[in-house]
Design a protein around this motif. Structure first.
Motif, PDB file in Angstrom:
ATOM      1  N   GLN A   1     -41.636  -2.489  -2.279  1.00 16.57           N
ATOM      2  CA  GLN A   1     -42.335  -1.397  -2.964  1.00 16.57           C
ATOM      3  C   GLN A   1     -41.796  -0.040  -2.520  1.00 16.57           C
ATOM      4  OE1 GLN A   1     -46.620  -1.506  -2.690  1.00 16.57           O
ATOM      5  NE2 GLN A   1     -46.861   0.521  -3.583  1.00 16.57           N
ATOM      6  N   GLU A   2     -41.571   0.116  -1.216  1.00 13.26           N
ATOM      7  CA  GLU A   2     -41.026   1.374  -0.715  1.00 13.26           C
ATOM      8  C   GLU A   2     -39.635   1.640  -1.286  1.00 13.26           C
ATOM      9  OE1 GLU A   2     -43.045   1.884   3.702  1.00 13.26           O
ATOM     10  OE2 GLU A   2     -41.414   0.431   3.435  1.00 13.26           O
ATOM     11  N   ARG A   3     -38.853   0.614  -1.417  1.00 11.94           N
ATOM     12  CA  ARG A   3     -37.510   0.772  -1.971  1.00 11.94           C
ATOM     13  C   ARG A   3     -37.572   1.197  -3.440  1.00 11.94           C
ATOM     14  NH1 ARG A   3     -33.891  -4.150   0.583  1.00 11.94           N
ATOM     15  NH2 ARG A   3     -34.714  -4.024   2.689  1.00 11.94           N
ATOM     16  N   GLU A   4     -38.458   0.566  -4.193  1.00 10.80           N
ATOM     17  CA  GLU A   4     -38.590   0.895  -5.617  1.00 10.80           C
ATOM     18  C   GLU A   4     -39.107   2.322  -5.798  1.00 10.80           C
ATOM     19  OE1 GLU A   4     -40.963  -0.763  -9.596  1.00 10.80           O
ATOM     20  OE2 GLU A   4     -40.937  -1.936  -7.740  1.00 10.80           O
ATOM     21  N   GLU A   5     -40.142   2.671  -5.045  1.00  2.00           N
ATOM     22  CA  GLU A   5     -40.696   4.019  -5.157  1.00  2.00           C
ATOM     23  C   GLU A   5     -39.689   5.065  -4.702  1.00  2.00           C
ATOM     24  OE1 GLU A   5     -44.238   3.807  -2.842  1.00  2.00           O
ATOM     25  OE2 GLU A   5     -45.415   2.820  -4.425  1.00  2.00           O
TER      26      GLU A   5
ATOM     27  N   TRP B   1     -25.374   8.014   1.634  1.00  6.04           N
ATOM     28  CA  TRP B   1     -26.416   8.824   2.265  1.00  6.04           C
ATOM     29  C   TRP B   1     -26.683   8.340   3.694  1.00  6.04           C
ATOM     30  CZ3 TRP B   1     -31.050   6.850   4.086  1.00  6.04           C
ATOM     31  CH2 TRP B   1     -31.381   5.548   3.673  1.00  6.04           C
ATOM     32  N   LEU B   2     -26.404   7.070   3.915  1.00  2.00           N
ATOM     33  CA  LEU B   2     -26.548   6.514   5.255  1.00  2.00           C
ATOM     34  C   LEU B   2     -25.484   7.113   6.174  1.00  2.00           C
ATOM     35  CD1 LEU B   2     -27.119   2.871   4.069  1.00  2.00           C
ATOM     36  CD2 LEU B   2     -28.745   4.158   5.486  1.00  2.00           C
ATOM     37  N   GLY B   3     -25.891   7.541   7.342  1.00  2.00           N
ATOM     38  CA  GLY B   3     -24.951   8.106   8.299  1.00  2.00           C
ATOM     39  C   GLY B   3     -24.817   9.611   8.221  1.00  2.00           C
TER      40      GLY B   3
ATOM     41  N   LEU C   1     -32.215  -1.134   7.062  1.00  5.02           N
ATOM     42  CA  LEU C   1     -32.949  -1.007   5.805  1.00  5.02           C
ATOM     43  C   LEU C   1     -33.995  -2.102   5.615  1.00  5.02           C
ATOM     44  CD1 LEU C   1     -29.916  -0.041   3.560  1.00  5.02           C
ATOM     45  CD2 LEU C   1     -31.824   1.459   4.201  1.00  5.02           C
ATOM     46  N   GLU C   2     -33.912  -3.181   6.379  1.00  3.83           N
ATOM     47  CA  GLU C   2     -34.873  -4.267   6.244  1.00  3.83           C
ATOM     48  C   GLU C   2     -36.297  -3.862   6.604  1.00  3.83           C
ATOM     49  OE1 GLU C   2     -33.466  -7.543   8.509  1.00  3.83           O
ATOM     50  OE2 GLU C   2     -31.961  -8.149   7.017  1.00  3.83           O
ATOM     51  N   GLN C   3     -36.456  -2.776   7.328  1.00  2.00           N
ATOM     52  CA  GLN C   3     -37.789  -2.333   7.730  1.00  2.00           C
ATOM     53  C   GLN C   3     -38.609  -1.804   6.547  1.00  2.00           C
ATOM     54  OE1 GLN C   3     -37.897   1.550   9.967  1.00  2.00           O
ATOM     55  NE2 GLN C   3     -35.660   1.359   9.787  1.00  2.00           N
TER      56      GLN C   3
END
Length: 207
Positions: free
Chosen positions: A108-112, A160-162, A102-104
């Motif tokens: 801003q992408e996380r918030e959106e 949702w991961l996996g 998830l660090e990639q």
């Protein structure tokens, strides 16, 4: 009191894309056509798709196999990270690997992504107003399929991961008034020929 009816939400990941993700491969186009054939007799009221080319092209090819079903672009059906968990939410043996993945994504992408995920749930899930059942298809990406399946199962937000979904595979969720959401099936590829199955899926997990 407003009458409520059942919603059937059909979820499909886009067909196989080229390496630069600018369009579908020949396999991806065929996958989309076969999915359209499978859905031909379903009383769909709309096909929604995300804005990226691979989802839009898949939706158009599906729509070509259907009769008078509108195909609509919806930003909330796009490709984004729906939720980023804290380390304390994750299983200890998987936390470092998942957080590294998830660090990639930028802040801003996380918030959106979180805002779009909320919009997707509001727009696509739950029973519908009225007395007639509704059948809708969302052509999207792996992350949103996993997010909506997770929500239907009342699993923790991080889960949702996996959850991986193959190209042009189909999942269906039923939302009936007064009942918990029901995942009728997940990642079904029975409409695809053997050579078109399992694309977009981690090689080590293929059946």
């Amino acid at each position: 009191m407003t009458a409520k009816a059942t919603r059937y939400l059909y979820l499909a990941r886009h067909g196989e894309a080229t390496a630069d993700e600018s369009e579908l491969t020949e396999n991806g186009r065929r996958q989309a056509q076969l999915l359209g054939d499978r859905l031909r007799d379903v009383p769909l009221t709309a096909v929604h798709h995300g804005p990226l080319p691979r989802a839009a092209q898949t939706a158009r090819l599906i729509g070509d196999r259907l009769k008078d079903v509108p195909v609509r672009q919806v930003e909330a059906a796009g490709d984004y990270v729906p939720y980023v968990p804290g380390k304390e939410e994750l299983p200890a043996d998987a936390a470092e690997r998942l957080l590294a993945f998830l660090e990639q994504f930028t802040a801003q992408e996380r918030e959106e992504g979180a805002a779009l995920a909320r919009e997707a749930e509001e727009r696509f899930t739950g029973p519908v107003d009225g007395t007639e059942d509704r059948h809708e298809l969302v052509v999207t990406h792996n992350f949103l399929v996993g997010w909506l399946i997770r929500a239907a199962l009342d699993a923790p937000p991080w889960r949702w991961l996996g959850l991986n979904h193959c190209n042009a595979a189909l999942s269906v969720i039923r939302y009936t008034p007064g009942r918990a959401a029901s995942v009728l099936f997940y990642n079904d590829m029975s409409h695809l020929s053997e050579d078109l199955r399992w694309t977009g899926f981690p090689p080590e997990a293929r059946a």
